[in-house]
Design a protein around this motif. Sequence first.
Motif, short mmCIF file in Angstrom:
data_model
loop_
_atom_site.label_atom_id
_atom_site.label_comp_id
_atom_site.label_asym_id
_atom_site.label_seq_id
_atom_site.Cartn_x
_atom_site.Cartn_y
_atom_site.Cartn_z
N VAL A 1 7.63 -15.71 -7.86
CA VAL A 1 8.46 -14.68 -8.47
C VAL A 1 8.20 -13.34 -7.81
O VAL A 1 9.12 -12.54 -7.59
N TYR A 2 6.93 -13.09 -7.49
CA TYR A 2 6.55 -11.89 -6.74
C TYR A 2 6.36 -12.25 -5.27
O TYR A 2 5.88 -13.34 -4.94
N ARG A 3 6.68 -11.33 -4.42
CA ARG A 3 6.47 -11.51 -2.98
C ARG A 3 5.36 -10.57 -2.54
O ARG A 3 5.47 -9.34 -2.69
N LEU A 4 4.30 -11.16 -2.03
CA LEU A 4 3.16 -10.37 -1.54
C LEU A 4 3.37 -10.09 -0.05
O LEU A 4 2.92 -10.85 0.82
N VAL A 5 4.08 -9.00 0.25
CA VAL A 5 4.36 -8.62 1.64
C VAL A 5 3.19 -7.77 2.13
O VAL A 5 2.88 -6.73 1.54
N PRO A 6 2.49 -8.18 3.17
CA PRO A 6 1.33 -7.40 3.63
C PRO A 6 1.75 -6.08 4.24
O PRO A 6 2.81 -5.98 4.86
N PRO A 7 0.94 -5.05 4.08
CA PRO A 7 1.24 -3.76 4.71
C PRO A 7 0.91 -3.79 6.20
O PRO A 7 0.36 -4.76 6.73
N GLY A 8 1.24 -2.69 6.87
CA GLY A 8 0.90 -2.56 8.29
C GLY A 8 -0.55 -2.14 8.47
O GLY A 8 -1.38 -2.27 7.57
N GLU A 9 -0.85 -1.62 9.63
CA GLU A 9 -2.21 -1.20 9.96
C GLU A 9 -2.29 0.32 10.00
O GLU A 9 -1.30 1.01 10.29
N PHE A 10 -3.50 0.82 9.72
CA PHE A 10 -3.77 2.25 9.74
C PHE A 10 -4.74 2.52 10.88
O PHE A 10 -5.83 1.95 10.93
N ALA A 11 -4.33 3.41 11.78
CA ALA A 11 -5.18 3.84 12.89
C ALA A 11 -5.57 5.29 12.62
O ALA A 11 -4.79 6.22 12.88
N ILE A 12 -6.77 5.49 12.06
CA ILE A 12 -7.26 6.82 11.72
C ILE A 12 -7.95 7.38 12.96
O ILE A 12 -9.01 6.88 13.37
N ALA A 13 -7.34 8.37 13.56
CA ALA A 13 -7.85 8.91 14.82
C ALA A 13 -8.78 10.09 14.62
O ALA A 13 -9.68 10.31 15.44
N THR A 14 -8.59 10.88 13.60
CA THR A 14 -9.35 12.12 13.43
C THR A 14 -9.82 12.24 11.99
O THR A 14 -9.08 11.91 11.06
N GLN A 15 -11.07 12.70 11.82
CA GLN A 15 -11.62 13.02 10.51
C GLN A 15 -12.45 14.27 10.63
O GLN A 15 -13.40 14.33 11.40
N ARG A 16 -12.08 15.27 9.87
CA ARG A 16 -12.82 16.53 9.80
C ARG A 16 -13.21 16.76 8.35
O ARG A 16 -12.37 17.11 7.52
N LEU A 17 -14.47 16.45 8.05
CA LEU A 17 -14.95 16.49 6.68
C LEU A 17 -14.10 15.58 5.81
O LEU A 17 -14.06 14.37 6.03
N ASP A 18 -13.34 16.13 4.83
CA ASP A 18 -12.55 15.28 3.94
C ASP A 18 -11.11 15.14 4.37
O ASP A 18 -10.31 14.54 3.64
N SER A 19 -10.72 15.65 5.54
CA SER A 19 -9.35 15.57 6.03
C SER A 19 -9.26 14.54 7.14
O SER A 19 -10.13 14.50 8.02
N VAL A 20 -8.20 13.70 7.09
CA VAL A 20 -8.01 12.65 8.09
C VAL A 20 -6.57 12.71 8.58
O VAL A 20 -5.67 13.25 7.91
N ALA A 21 -6.35 12.13 9.75
CA ALA A 21 -5.02 12.06 10.35
C ALA A 21 -4.98 10.87 11.28
O ALA A 21 -5.99 10.47 11.86
N GLY A 22 -3.78 10.28 11.43
CA GLY A 22 -3.63 9.12 12.31
C GLY A 22 -2.21 8.63 12.29
O GLY A 22 -1.26 9.39 12.07
N GLN A 23 -2.07 7.29 12.49
CA GLN A 23 -0.75 6.66 12.55
C GLN A 23 -0.75 5.39 11.71
O GLN A 23 -1.74 4.65 11.69
N TYR A 24 0.40 5.18 11.05
CA TYR A 24 0.65 3.95 10.32
C TYR A 24 1.62 3.11 11.15
O TYR A 24 2.76 3.53 11.40
N VAL A 25 1.17 1.93 11.58
CA VAL A 25 1.93 1.09 12.50
C VAL A 25 2.44 -0.12 11.73
O VAL A 25 1.66 -0.83 11.08
N ARG A 26 3.78 -0.35 11.83
CA ARG A 26 4.39 -1.50 11.18
C ARG A 26 5.61 -1.93 11.99
O ARG A 26 6.51 -1.13 12.26
N GLY A 27 5.60 -3.22 12.38
CA GLY A 27 6.73 -3.74 13.15
C GLY A 27 6.87 -3.08 14.51
O GLY A 27 8.00 -2.94 15.01
N GLY A 28 5.77 -2.65 15.10
CA GLY A 28 5.83 -2.00 16.40
C GLY A 28 6.24 -0.55 16.36
O GLY A 28 6.39 0.07 17.42
N VAL A 29 6.45 0.03 15.16
CA VAL A 29 6.86 1.42 15.01
C VAL A 29 5.70 2.18 14.38
O VAL A 29 5.11 1.71 13.39
N ALA A 30 5.36 3.35 14.92
CA ALA A 30 4.25 4.16 14.43
C ALA A 30 4.79 5.37 13.69
O ALA A 30 5.73 6.04 14.16
#
Length: 282
Positions: free
Chosen positions: A69-98
């Motif tokens: 009844v429910y579909r468990l669709v997996p999410p994409g991947e997270f590429a966290i490139a930078t972390q400065r103390l409590d702040s982070v930034a990167g790319q979310y990649v899904r289906g070849g699109v970032a």
Amino acid sequence: MRRFRAWLAVAALQGAAACGDARADVEPLPPLRRPTLEERAGLPRITGRWLFTGFEYPARDTLRVREQVYRLVPPGEFAIATQRLDSVAGQYVRGGVAFPFTGEVRRDGIFTFVAVEPGGVGQFVAGHVIRDTLWIELTGFPSAAEWPRGARAALVRNPKGPPFVRLRGYVPPPPPPVDSTRGVDGQPAPPPPPPPPAPAGPVEPRPRPQPAPPPPPPPPAPEDTAVIPIDTAPVVPPPPPPPPPEQPRRRGRRGRDTAQVPPAPPPFPTMPKDTIRFPPPR
């Protein structure tokens, strides 16, 4: 010459003792790697590539998950490139699109990311960082629209094995023990030697022990004769009569103890003698 040699030996011993005391007071060198600002602040380090490894869903939706009844669709991947103390930034990649994203992570492990689509629409994702696992518990991604309420997805840096689907709060069993049949170099151990062949010729079968026959039942008692039980208990003699009570003593005039003599019983009245008178002879 001998005195000079003795003096040199004493000086060497004193120098060795001084060196030993000096070494005891020397502090160890600091580590060559300096702690990062995040480690000093007590923040988890989440830089790197996080890949999907499995789902956990609440127990109340077990039947619906099995019936799809429910579909468990997996999410994409997270590429966290930078972390400065409590702040982070990167790319979310899904289906070849970032898609670029930014976010934050707190000391208690709660994180929040916001990914921006090319059209400028932002999608959020939030959860907890527990040891080596990034748990996505709340998200606005379209792929999570059909997840059951309370489900969460797990992401790790180095996934091992196929993705899992299990109940929430389930603790996986420990890995199986090491096979003792493997050798030191990982190769299988040689099989044990076969048993020796049986001697040729006919083999006489061993007699099987027969069970002992049950004892015969006792003969029935005749109906006409009654069995009279014999009393074999010992005869107990009757107890002796109790001793007469001790009469109290009374003190006489001179201070002597005199036993009180019970009064004599009253005399029985004398019975009259019966006299028979015979008539005189004629």
